[in-house]
Write a protein that holds these residues in place. Sequence first.
Motif, short mmCIF file in Angstrom:
data_model
loop_
_atom_site.label_atom_id
_atom_site.label_comp_id
_atom_site.label_asym_id
_atom_site.label_seq_id
_atom_site.Cartn_x
_atom_site.Cartn_y
_atom_site.Cartn_z
N ASP A 37 0.94 -1.27 0.00
CA ASP A 37 -0.05 0.16 0.14
C ASP A 37 0.84 1.28 -0.12
OD1 ASP A 37 -2.04 -1.65 -0.01
OD2 ASP A 37 -2.73 -1.06 1.90
N ARG A 95 -1.17 1.32 -9.73
CA ARG A 95 -1.71 0.17 -9.32
C ARG A 95 -0.94 -1.24 -10.04
NH1 ARG A 95 -2.30 -1.92 -14.34
NH2 ARG A 95 -3.63 -0.57 -15.88
N THR A 101 -11.51 -10.07 -4.49
CA THR A 101 -11.45 -9.12 -3.38
C THR A 101 -10.53 -9.36 -2.23
OG1 THR A 101 -13.66 -10.35 -2.59
CG2 THR A 101 -13.73 -8.35 -4.07
N ARG A 102 -9.53 -9.94 -2.34
CA ARG A 102 -8.51 -10.20 -1.78
C ARG A 102 -8.17 -9.12 -0.72
NH1 ARG A 102 -4.60 -14.79 -4.36
NH2 ARG A 102 -6.09 -16.32 -4.93
N PRO A 103 -8.04 -9.15 0.38
CA PRO A 103 -7.36 -7.87 1.21
C PRO A 103 -6.20 -7.03 0.69
CG PRO A 103 -8.17 -9.57 2.63
CD PRO A 103 -8.01 -10.37 1.32
N ASN A 153 -5.42 -7.07 -2.26
CA ASN A 153 -5.78 -6.51 -3.67
C ASN A 153 -6.32 -5.07 -3.50
OD1 ASN A 153 -5.72 -6.42 -6.63
ND2 ASN A 153 -7.94 -6.93 -6.26
N GLN A 154 -6.62 -4.65 -2.23
CA GLN A 154 -7.67 -3.61 -2.28
C GLN A 154 -7.20 -2.29 -2.55
OE1 GLN A 154 -11.25 -4.06 -1.45
NE2 GLN A 154 -10.11 -6.07 -1.83
N ARG A 181 -7.00 -2.30 -6.29
CA ARG A 181 -8.35 -2.20 -6.89
C ARG A 181 -8.60 -0.73 -6.84
NH1 ARG A 181 -11.68 -3.84 -10.44
NH2 ARG A 181 -10.71 -5.81 -10.26
N ALA A 182 -8.68 -0.11 -5.85
CA ALA A 182 -9.17 1.52 -5.54
C ALA A 182 -8.63 2.20 -6.50
CB ALA A 182 -8.80 1.76 -4.02
#
Length: 410
Positions: free
Chosen positions: A66, A110, A118-120, A122-123, A126-127
């Motif tokens: 992140d 990204r 929707t694995r954590p 990947n959030q 994805r956003a």
Amino acid sequence: MPPWILGEERFNSVYPHKGSIKALWETKWKFCSSKSIYPFHDGAFEDFEPIFEKLIAENINDPFTDAYTSAFTPVVDALEKEADAALASNQAGRASDLYRRAAVVLRISRFPYVSPTTRPSNQAKRAAFNRQKDLYLKASALWTPVLKEEVIPHTHRASNDGPSIPLYIRLPVEASASNPVPVVFLMTGLDGYRPDNSQRTHEITNRGWAAVIAEIPGTADSPADPADPESADRLWSSVLDFIAQRPELDDARVAVWGLSAGGFYAIRAACTHRKRLIGAMAHGAGSHHFLSPEWLSKVNDHEYPFTITDSWAEKYGYETTEEFIRDSQKKFSLVETGVVDQPNCRLLLLNGVDDGVVPIEDSLILFNHGGPKEGRFFEGMLHMGYPNSLPVSYKWLEDLLSPNASEVKN
């Protein structure tokens, strides 16, 4: 496997950009950004230089974190704010350019992979991807001709496929029910998705063709079951049915252009959908050897900007990378499964001979299977054979889709 055409030394070496963001920026990406070439196409160097200076200063080296993704956000915010102000001042051209630049910044944030799951983990990616799409569509709505999103039903869905397929569609201004136009159906790659093909859609529509863009199984917004090798066949059947139902599109003149990982699916479609396609171009395509444990043992050291095997594993529906390396060739190889032993429509294979992402052997092996193939391979060039492969690709499409038209200069 005999010695790779890439050469034993290159096959076993660790490429100089590996290991850190600093090395990647200074030996590879700074140049790419300054020239607006992959993966920075359509971007602006001044947007990226401060971001990478920050990443280097803070020693952020893992693109899957992140921290990496969020480092791009302030530049995106500033560009979007400036674009909104330009649009409010009736400066549509400037607004479009700024929205596009912001979308490119989000592309790199990204990068390298967005999963449909929707694995954590990947959030954040994805956003960033969702925001990239929003800003890109704001930019493309101001183009002439416009590019739009259309979500169609997945009429051939089965097993674990999703119910709908999001497409990007761009029609030349002359397209109409009384003047249906040829179609270039773009199948995207592992890291390049629907909002990452602006220049291609410019080139396509300038030639009087329509561009239809869909993502491949296991990436971005694709509804296809990534673990099912045949899910792609169902996906393309639904898209081709949609094309056939659109009066502005000539379903007798549909050519597929598969990009990188999408080239694998272009080869497959050239066989499975040969009666519905006038031709297919597999650009930088893997087919068989790229899934071998021997190749996979070294590919993370080669030219791809970051590691690739983990993303490939998730893209092909595996829970672990180890299982992917062990089992994927038998399950997905177009040679092992016999797909390429079928007849095919016209099929052009394009790549660089020194490709370190998928070996050139994956193109060459296809000449020993199924129907006749065409190929153009570029000595000394890396994955995709850029930039030399692009004029060849457009000329081949011109001969296929508009054989009597005057040549368009790239």
